[in-house]
Design a protein around this motif. Sequence first.
Motif, mmCIF file in Angstrom:
data_model
loop_
_atom_site.group_PDB
_atom_site.id
_atom_site.type_symbol
_atom_site.label_atom_id
_atom_site.label_comp_id
_atom_site.label_asym_id
_atom_site.label_seq_id
_atom_site.Cartn_x
_atom_site.Cartn_y
_atom_site.Cartn_z
ATOM 1 N N CYS A 173 49.680 14.022 62.866
ATOM 2 C CA CYS A 173 49.242 12.720 63.373
ATOM 3 C C CYS A 173 49.634 12.614 64.834
ATOM 4 C CB CYS A 173 49.877 11.588 62.565
ATOM 5 S SG CYS A 173 49.471 9.945 63.198
ATOM 6 N N ALA A 205 52.156 9.793 65.537
ATOM 7 C CA ALA A 205 53.492 9.767 64.937
ATOM 8 C C ALA A 205 54.539 9.801 66.037
ATOM 9 C CB ALA A 205 53.669 10.951 63.994
ATOM 10 N N SER A 234 58.733 12.110 62.471
ATOM 11 C CA SER A 234 57.532 12.937 62.508
ATOM 12 C C SER A 234 57.854 14.394 62.214
ATOM 13 C CB SER A 234 56.858 12.844 63.880
ATOM 14 O OG SER A 234 57.661 13.461 64.868
ATOM 15 N N THR A 270 56.165 14.209 56.940
ATOM 16 C CA THR A 270 56.614 12.994 57.591
ATOM 17 C C THR A 270 57.656 12.291 56.745
ATOM 18 O OG1 THR A 270 54.394 12.734 58.507
ATOM 19 C CG2 THR A 270 55.862 10.832 58.646
ATOM 20 N N PRO A 284 48.176 4.540 62.140
ATOM 21 C CA PRO A 284 49.276 4.793 63.070
ATOM 22 C C PRO A 284 48.830 4.443 64.497
ATOM 23 C CG PRO A 284 48.941 6.649 61.590
ATOM 24 C CD PRO A 284 47.762 5.751 61.420
ATOM 25 N N SER A 307 52.530 7.345 59.297
ATOM 26 C CA SER A 307 51.803 8.604 59.414
ATOM 27 C C SER A 307 52.044 9.431 58.153
ATOM 28 C CB SER A 307 52.268 9.391 60.637
ATOM 29 O OG SER A 307 52.094 8.651 61.819
ATOM 30 N N GLU A 357 52.017 13.266 57.488
ATOM 31 C CA GLU A 357 51.887 14.616 58.027
ATOM 32 C C GLU A 357 52.445 15.639 57.048
ATOM 33 O OE1 GLU A 357 52.497 14.541 62.690
ATOM 34 O OE2 GLU A 357 54.245 13.741 61.651
#
Length: 224
Positions: free
Chosen positions: A47, A50, A56, A74, A89, A94, A96
């Motif tokens: 993302c 993020a 992140s 994430t 986001p 997010s 991820e």
Amino acid sequence: MGIWTDAFIAPPEPTLLRSEAFGRLAVELARERVVRAPWGLLAGRLCVNASLNWGSVSGQARWDRPPVGTVLRTEEYPWDTPDLDDDPPPWGPSHEEARLLACGEKVLDILPALRAAPYGDEDIAVVFAHMDFGNRAITDYFRYEDGRTTLACFALARRQNRPLSAHDCGDMDDGPVLAVRTCVVHTFKHALGRLGLDGGPLPALASVTSRYFGPDQVSGKTWG
């Protein structure tokens, strides 16, 4: 007290650089002392909004230094945010999931690592430890040295939208966004009043990215 900001630079159109050009961009950022190694190469579902340092996949790769091959996800918010789950986001969470393909201290090793990566098929990020405060141009811009200034170069399999100016703790609004596939994001914290949120991009960084994104490259910030 200060403000955490994620600032980005991107081409005006959602262009994906060729893998070779993306690699040269990452290498030049290090060679011209904009960033410092070590670096990490991620591939998967990323993302671009993020927060680089907080939760992140990019932040985990930078701070935790996991072994190559580790799958990163994430981190969940430490508080319940059911009312934010439907927001995109940076206002909502997010999601991820990416694996660390390679890492190292030698920036030229980024190039063969990228050649072996699923470039264009999955989201790619090259994450650097921090900006190079041995470079006077970097120190003059930020006013003080802070090793938390992570930087990531993104090459996305599909376009994503980045707001040009947004408070990630505020209400989502209909402000302008930019569709991106290639962009560079860096984070920093500054004292209130020392750097305006409407200031321009980091000149040393913009000088390098303009060679790849063109003279009409666009910059923006998310803070909170």
